[in-house]
Design a protein around this motif. Structure first.
Motif, PDB file in Angstrom:
ATOM      1  N   ASP A 158      16.117   0.459   3.204  1.00 40.86           N
ATOM      2  CA  ASP A 158      16.391   0.404   1.767  1.00 40.86           C
ATOM      3  C   ASP A 158      15.120  -0.046   1.035  1.00 40.86           C
ATOM      4  N   PRO A 159      14.770   0.580  -0.087  1.00 42.04           N
ATOM      5  CA  PRO A 159      13.508   0.230  -0.779  1.00 42.04           C
ATOM      6  C   PRO A 159      13.443  -1.222  -1.234  1.00 42.04           C
ATOM      7  N   LEU A 160      14.565  -1.820  -1.607  1.00 39.30           N
ATOM      8  CA  LEU A 160      14.544  -3.215  -2.043  1.00 39.30           C
ATOM      9  C   LEU A 160      14.268  -4.148  -0.861  1.00 39.30           C
ATOM     10  N   VAL A 161      14.872  -3.854   0.281  1.00 38.26           N
ATOM     11  CA  VAL A 161      14.629  -4.641   1.490  1.00 38.26           C
ATOM     12  C   VAL A 161      13.167  -4.524   1.916  1.00 38.26           C
ATOM     13  N   LEU A 162      12.642  -3.312   1.910  1.00 41.38           N
ATOM     14  CA  LEU A 162      11.251  -3.096   2.310  1.00 41.38           C
ATOM     15  C   LEU A 162      10.284  -3.813   1.370  1.00 41.38           C
ATOM     16  N   GLN A 163      10.592  -3.812   0.075  1.00 47.47           N
ATOM     17  CA  GLN A 163       9.714  -4.487  -0.880  1.00 47.47           C
ATOM     18  C   GLN A 163       9.709  -5.990  -0.660  1.00 47.47           C
ATOM     19  N   ALA A 164      10.881  -6.580  -0.364  1.00 49.52           N
ATOM     20  CA  ALA A 164      10.941  -8.015  -0.093  1.00 49.52           C
ATOM     21  C   ALA A 164      10.174  -8.368   1.175  1.00 49.52           C
ATOM     22  N   LEU A 165      10.248  -7.512   2.192  1.00 46.32           N
ATOM     23  CA  LEU A 165       9.512  -7.744   3.434  1.00 46.32           C
ATOM     24  C   LEU A 165       8.006  -7.680   3.203  1.00 46.32           C
ATOM     25  N   GLN A 166       7.560  -6.784   2.317  1.00 45.04           N
ATOM     26  CA  GLN A 166       6.130  -6.613   2.071  1.00 45.04           C
ATOM     27  C   GLN A 166       5.559  -7.709   1.180  1.00 45.04           C
ATOM     28  N   THR A 167       6.304  -8.101   0.143  1.00 42.89           N
ATOM     29  CA  THR A 167       5.780  -9.047  -0.841  1.00 42.89           C
ATOM     30  C   THR A 167       6.089 -10.496  -0.506  1.00 42.89           C
ATOM     31  N   HIS A 168       7.074 -10.748   0.371  1.00 40.86           N
ATOM     32  CA  HIS A 168       7.523 -12.111   0.680  1.00 40.86           C
ATOM     33  C   HIS A 168       7.977 -12.845  -0.579  1.00 40.86           C
ATOM     34  N   LYS A 169       8.544 -12.090  -1.519  1.00 44.08           N
ATOM     35  CA  LYS A 169       9.048 -12.674  -2.761  1.00 44.08           C
ATOM     36  C   LYS A 169      10.450 -12.149  -3.047  1.00 44.08           C
ATOM     37  N   LEU A 170      11.199 -12.905  -3.860  1.00 39.76           N
ATOM     38  CA  LEU A 170      12.516 -12.444  -4.285  1.00 39.76           C
ATOM     39  C   LEU A 170      12.359 -11.174  -5.113  1.00 39.76           C
ATOM     40  N   CYS A 171      13.128 -10.145  -4.765  1.00 37.08           N
ATOM     41  CA  CYS A 171      13.093  -8.869  -5.483  1.00 37.08           C
ATOM     42  C   CYS A 171      14.510  -8.521  -5.922  1.00 37.08           C
ATOM     43  N   HIS A 172      14.630  -7.960  -7.114  1.00 39.28           N
ATOM     44  CA  HIS A 172      15.936  -7.480  -7.564  1.00 39.28           C
ATOM     45  C   HIS A 172      15.821  -6.033  -8.023  1.00 39.28           C
ATOM     46  N   ILE A 173      16.943  -5.448  -8.342  1.00 39.92           N
ATOM     47  CA  ILE A 173      17.027  -3.996  -8.485  1.00 39.92           C
ATOM     48  C   ILE A 173      16.115  -3.450  -9.573  1.00 39.92           C
ATOM     49  N   SER A 174      15.865  -4.211 -10.625  1.00 38.90           N
ATOM     50  CA  SER A 174      15.027  -3.694 -11.709  1.00 38.90           C
ATOM     51  C   SER A 174      13.539  -3.794 -11.401  1.00 38.90           C
ATOM     52  N   GLN A 175      13.188  -4.362 -10.223  1.00 36.03           N
ATOM     53  CA  GLN A 175      11.777  -4.521  -9.874  1.00 36.03           C
ATOM     54  C   GLN A 175      11.317  -3.526  -8.810  1.00 36.03           C
ATOM     55  N   ILE A 176      12.167  -2.596  -8.429  1.00 29.98           N
ATOM     56  CA  ILE A 176      11.804  -1.686  -7.349  1.00 29.98           C
ATOM     57  C   ILE A 176      10.573  -0.877  -7.740  1.00 29.98           C
ATOM     58  N   GLN A 177       9.591  -0.889  -6.855  1.00 28.84           N
ATOM     59  CA  GLN A 177       8.322  -0.206  -7.138  1.00 28.84           C
ATOM     60  C   GLN A 177       8.405   1.267  -6.750  1.00 28.84           C
ATOM     61  N   ASN A 178       7.403   2.020  -7.192  1.00 30.90           N
ATOM     62  CA  ASN A 178       7.244   3.442  -6.859  1.00 30.90           C
ATOM     63  C   ASN A 178       8.393   4.316  -7.361  1.00 30.90           C
ATOM     64  N   GLY A 179       9.178   3.791  -8.323  1.00 27.45           N
ATOM     65  CA  GLY A 179      10.215   4.605  -8.930  1.00 27.45           C
ATOM     66  C   GLY A 179      11.446   4.826  -8.086  1.00 27.45           C
ATOM     67  N   HIS A 180      11.582   4.157  -6.942  1.00 23.86           N
ATOM     68  CA  HIS A 180      12.762   4.330  -6.087  1.00 23.86           C
ATOM     69  C   HIS A 180      13.912   3.509  -6.670  1.00 23.86           C
ATOM     70  N   GLN A 181      14.971   4.185  -7.062  1.00 24.03           N
ATOM     71  CA  GLN A 181      16.123   3.493  -7.623  1.00 24.03           C
ATOM     72  C   GLN A 181      17.367   3.659  -6.740  1.00 24.03           C
ATOM     73  N   ASP A 182      17.246   4.399  -5.640  1.00 25.90           N
ATOM     74  CA  ASP A 182      18.402   4.651  -4.796  1.00 25.90           C
ATOM     75  C   ASP A 182      18.594   3.532  -3.776  1.00 25.90           C
TER      76      ASP A 182
END
Length: 305
Positions: free
Chosen positions: A92-116
């Motif tokens: 899932d893009p949100l899970v992957l982003q949290a693993l990469q950034t080591h920061k809290l991520c929420h749905i409106s912060q998903i990078q690269n335009g992935h909203q799914d």
């Protein structure tokens, strides 16, 4: 004027309804939450299910899980979950982003335009070295709970919990520099400094300078018994005086003033004296989040003045 009053009354009613809903959804105070986290994680003990239950109650999580993370890989079976939580989607893009950034991520912060994304929030659990050993994944929560203040609170509570698992490591630098400082006081000082640095929530220390006439009445020990549940104390003893340092979590100057007024009222009831007449002189010392050692140096300077 009548239209203005009608609008003001309507806004007041909306505000009252909002407060009522927040009280229903968040029945405990922040101090209650921190008290619960002390039991959920201290030293080497971990209780992720207790942590998740508390987060669900305070931050209104409805469906979530905590997954273990080792070397950047998520363990799919979650050791703790609430609600109808399904199998983890590790890509899932949100899970992957949290693993990469080591920061809290929420749905409106998903990078690269992935909203799914299937999830609303992904928040890492980090150790003192910044390595991720767990990931909180939130699948469902009320719409009005997905706002900046609630997410900041979620991050604060996670940080408080993870710091509690590293009690000895956090206290060691302080105790090595100030051997007479109680380890629990040193640990809480470091943990609250982390909270101030990450979530901008301050804490305060009230240093009660006790002169010989106060010591003759054993007032420091009596005052120490009046501390609140989450407060930590350190009694600094010198040949000329004693200083009782009271560390007050999530407090500011107003909190310190309220505590001092309460002590004044207690002293008046006890002996019809003011604190100064009894030989107790309070000092308010803000917690230095960047260098907590400066706070302890200030306390030592008061004791050895």
């Amino acid at each position: 004027r009548l239209e203005h009053l009608v609008r003001q009354h309507y806004l007041l009613r909306l505000s009252h309804d909002r407060l009522e809903q927040e009280l229903i959804g968040r029945p405990m105070s922040m101090r209650d939450a921190l008290s619960g986290l002390r039991e959920a994680g201290r030293g080497s003990e971990q209780d992720p299910q207790a942590l998740l239950r508390l987060l669900a109650q305070y931050c209104q999580l409805e469906c979530a899980a905590i997954h273990a993370v080792a070397e950047g890989q998520i363990a799919a079976p979650a050791p703790a979950s609430i609600g109808a939580y399904g199998p983890l989607q590790a890509d899932d893009p949100l899970v992957l982003q949290a693993l990469q950034t080591h920061k809290l991520c929420h749905i409106s912060q998903i990078q690269n335009g992935h909203q799914d994304t299937r999830y609303l929030v992904a928040a890492p659990l980090l150790d003192l070295a910044g390595e991720m050993y767990g990931l909180l994944v939130v699948q469902d929560m009320p719409f009005f709970a997905l706002q900046e203040e609630n997410l900041q609170t979620l991050q604060l509570l996670l940080g408080y919990y993870t710091d509690g698992l590293s009690m000895d490591a956090l206290a060691r630098p302080i105790v090595s520099q100030f051997p007479d400082c109680p380890p629990l006081f040193a640990f809480e000082l470091q943990r609250l400094a982390h909270i101030h640095a990450s979530a901008r929530v301050p804490s305060i220390v009230v240093a009660l300078e006790c002169q010989p006439r106060a010591l003759e009445q054993n007032l420091p020990a009596q005052v120490e018994r009046l501390k609140r549940e989450l407060d930590e104390t350190w009694l600094i003893t010198t040949p000329r005086r004693q200083v009782l340092a009271v560390l007050m979590p999530l407090g500011d100057g107003t909190t310190a003033e309220g505590y001092i007024r309460r002590l004044e009222g207690w002293m008046q009831q006890k002996s019809q004296q003011s604190l100064a007449q009894a030989g107790i002189f309070p000092h308010v010392v803000p917690l230095d989040s960047a260098q907590p050692e400066h706070t302890l140096q200030r306390l030592h300077s008061i004791a050895h003045a």
